[in-house]
Scaffold this active site. Structure first.
Site, PDB file in Angstrom:
ATOM      1  CE  LYS A 126      -3.530   2.375   2.718  1.00 32.71           C
ATOM      2  NZ  LYS A 126      -4.450   2.290   3.858  1.00 32.71           N
ATOM      3  CE  LYS A 160      -6.070   2.077  -0.330  1.00 38.32           C
ATOM      4  NZ  LYS A 160      -6.353   2.261   1.059  1.00 38.32           N
TER       5      LYS A 160
HETATM    6  C1  PBG Z   1      -7.413   3.212   5.780  1.00 35.17           C
HETATM    7  C2  PBG Z   1      -7.718   3.199   4.339  1.00 35.17           C
HETATM    8  C3  PBG Z   1      -7.548   4.220   3.379  1.00 35.17           C
HETATM    9  C4  PBG Z   1      -8.071   3.730   2.182  1.00 35.17           C
HETATM   10  C5  PBG Z   1      -8.516   2.434   2.438  1.00 35.17           C
HETATM   11  N1  PBG Z   1      -8.261   2.107   3.765  1.00 35.17           N
HETATM   12  C6  PBG Z   1      -7.068   5.600   3.513  1.00 35.17           C
HETATM   13  C7  PBG Z   1      -5.691   5.906   3.793  1.00 35.17           C
HETATM   14  O1  PBG Z   1      -4.809   5.052   3.900  1.00 35.17           O
HETATM   15  O2  PBG Z   1      -5.486   7.116   3.968  1.00 35.17           O
HETATM   16  C8  PBG Z   1      -8.150   4.475   0.880  1.00 35.17           C
HETATM   17  C9  PBG Z   1      -9.190   3.994  -0.067  1.00 35.17           C
HETATM   18  C10 PBG Z   1      -9.539   4.910  -1.174  1.00 35.17           C
HETATM   19  O3  PBG Z   1      -8.884   5.936  -1.433  1.00 35.17           O
HETATM   20  O4  PBG Z   1     -10.529   4.599  -1.838  1.00 35.17           O
HETATM   21  N2  PBG Z   1      -6.087   3.132   6.117  1.00 35.17           N
HETATM   22 ZN    ZN Z   2      -5.537   3.880   8.243  1.00 38.67          ZN
END
Ligand code: PBG
Ligand code: ZN
Length: 321
Positions: free
Chosen positions: A194, A247
């Site tokens: 991520k 992601k």
């Molecule tokens: C929580 C999380 C996030 C997303 C999914 N789980 C936000 C982040 O890491 O700031 C983002 C999903 C999206 O942008 O659709 N950690």
């Molecule tokens: Zn988070």
């Protein structure tokens, strides 16, 4: 003139016969944002078609998802009260634990996944317990509360958890805690690679989870790093993840392909909020054929090597499949 490729493109039936990659409704996972309260259905300006829903409204939404043939959802919570450790996420009466129970009893045939993280529950908006001295998230203190959050979700009846906090050792710690609590059969879909991405902007409006200071670069990955992304995913496989995830998706197609080739586990991608918002804005501006661009994008993820796609387009795509 040597003719080689066009023979197989002339007839539409033949094109279908030789099509290599397919998109199915069962590949799609739809995100739902659950807010405490009743009768709430707030559309978010940056994400047309995406709503914050109270539990009663979410139950209605699930009915229409099933009618469209969508079989899996991932839940995010927006609690009434936020504090420094995200207590709402650690309580069996918290927003997500309550939502799991309510949705499960109304729709036992729907597969419920929960995002496991603290950014939606903390008043500072970071993904765990703060280490004030270093202005970052304390890794091991956060592992402890993640274990508690996982057990709360498991007890409420969730079908799979998806830890998204990018703490080191997160998967082995969760697997151990779940097994000890008797949840040996609960799968973990790890947000294994991520990135610290600007594409999450609109999500933070919906989930009300923007960090109040700094950013997430001390725990999420640098978008420049390919080799590290492979190491992150393979590490999570070793720690016991059942499904890996990349992601965001669109700007990371190379990572999807490389992780696909490096593991035999199922692979998910998260087609994130900013990716959705861009297509919606282009649709509104009348500059693309939205439905075709959407389907081409989702198919592209499959071709790159994804098995599952978490996407805000799931309803629109399912209606076309
Ligand atoms: C929580 C999380 C996030 C997303 C999914 N789980 C936000 C982040 O890491 O700031 C983002 C999903 C999206 O942008 O659709 N950690
Ligand atoms: Zn988070």
């Amino acid at each position: 003139m040597f003719k080689r490729f066009r023979r197989l493109r002339i007839n539409p039936n033949l094109r279908d016969l030789v099509q290599e990659t397919h998109l199915h409704k069962t590949d799609l996972i739809y995100p739902l944002f659950i807010k405490s309260g009743q009768g709430i259905r707030n559309e978010i300006a940056s994400m047309p078609g995406v709503f914050q829903l109270s539990i009663d409204e979410a139950i209605k939404e699930c009915e229409s998802l099933k009618t469209l043939g969508i079989t899996a959802i991932i839940l995010f919570g927006i609690p009434e009260v936020k504090d420094s450790i995200g207590s709402d996420a650690l309580c069996e009466h918290g927003i997500i634990a309550t939502a799991i129970k309510a949705i499960k009893s109304a729709h036992p045939d729907l597969f419920i996944i929960t995002d496991l993280c603290f950014c939606e529950y903390t008043d500072h908006g970071h993904c765990g317990i703060l280490d004030h001295k270093h202005q970052t998230v304390n890794n091991d203190a956060t592992l402890d509360i993640l274990n508690n959050q996982a057990c709360i979700h498991a007890q409420a009846g969730v079908d799979m958890i998806a830890p998204s906090g990018m703490m080191d050792g997160m998967i082995i710690s969760l697997r151990d805690a779940l097994d000890k609590a008797g949840f040996e059969n609960l799968p973990i879909m790890s947000y294994s690679s991520k990135f610290a991405s600007a594409y999450y902007g609109p999500f933070r409006d919906v989930a009300e989870s923007a960090p109040s200071f700094g950013d997430r670069r001390s725990y999420q990955m640098n978008p420049a790093n390919r080799r590290e992304a492979i190491l992150e995913s393979i590490e999570d496989e070793k720690e016991g993840a059942d499904i890996l995830m990349i992601k965001p998706a669109l700007a990371y197609m190379d990572i999807i392909r490389e992780v696909r080739d490096a593991t035999r586990l199922p692979l998910a991608v998260y087609n994130v909020s900013g990716e959705y918002a861009m297509l919606k804005a282009a649709q509104k501006a009348g500059i693309i054929d939205y439905e075709r661009v959407m389907m081409e994008t989702l198919l592209g993820f499959k071709r790159a090597g994804a098995d599952l796609i978490i996407t805000y387009h799931a309803k629109e795509a399912a209606a076309l499949l």
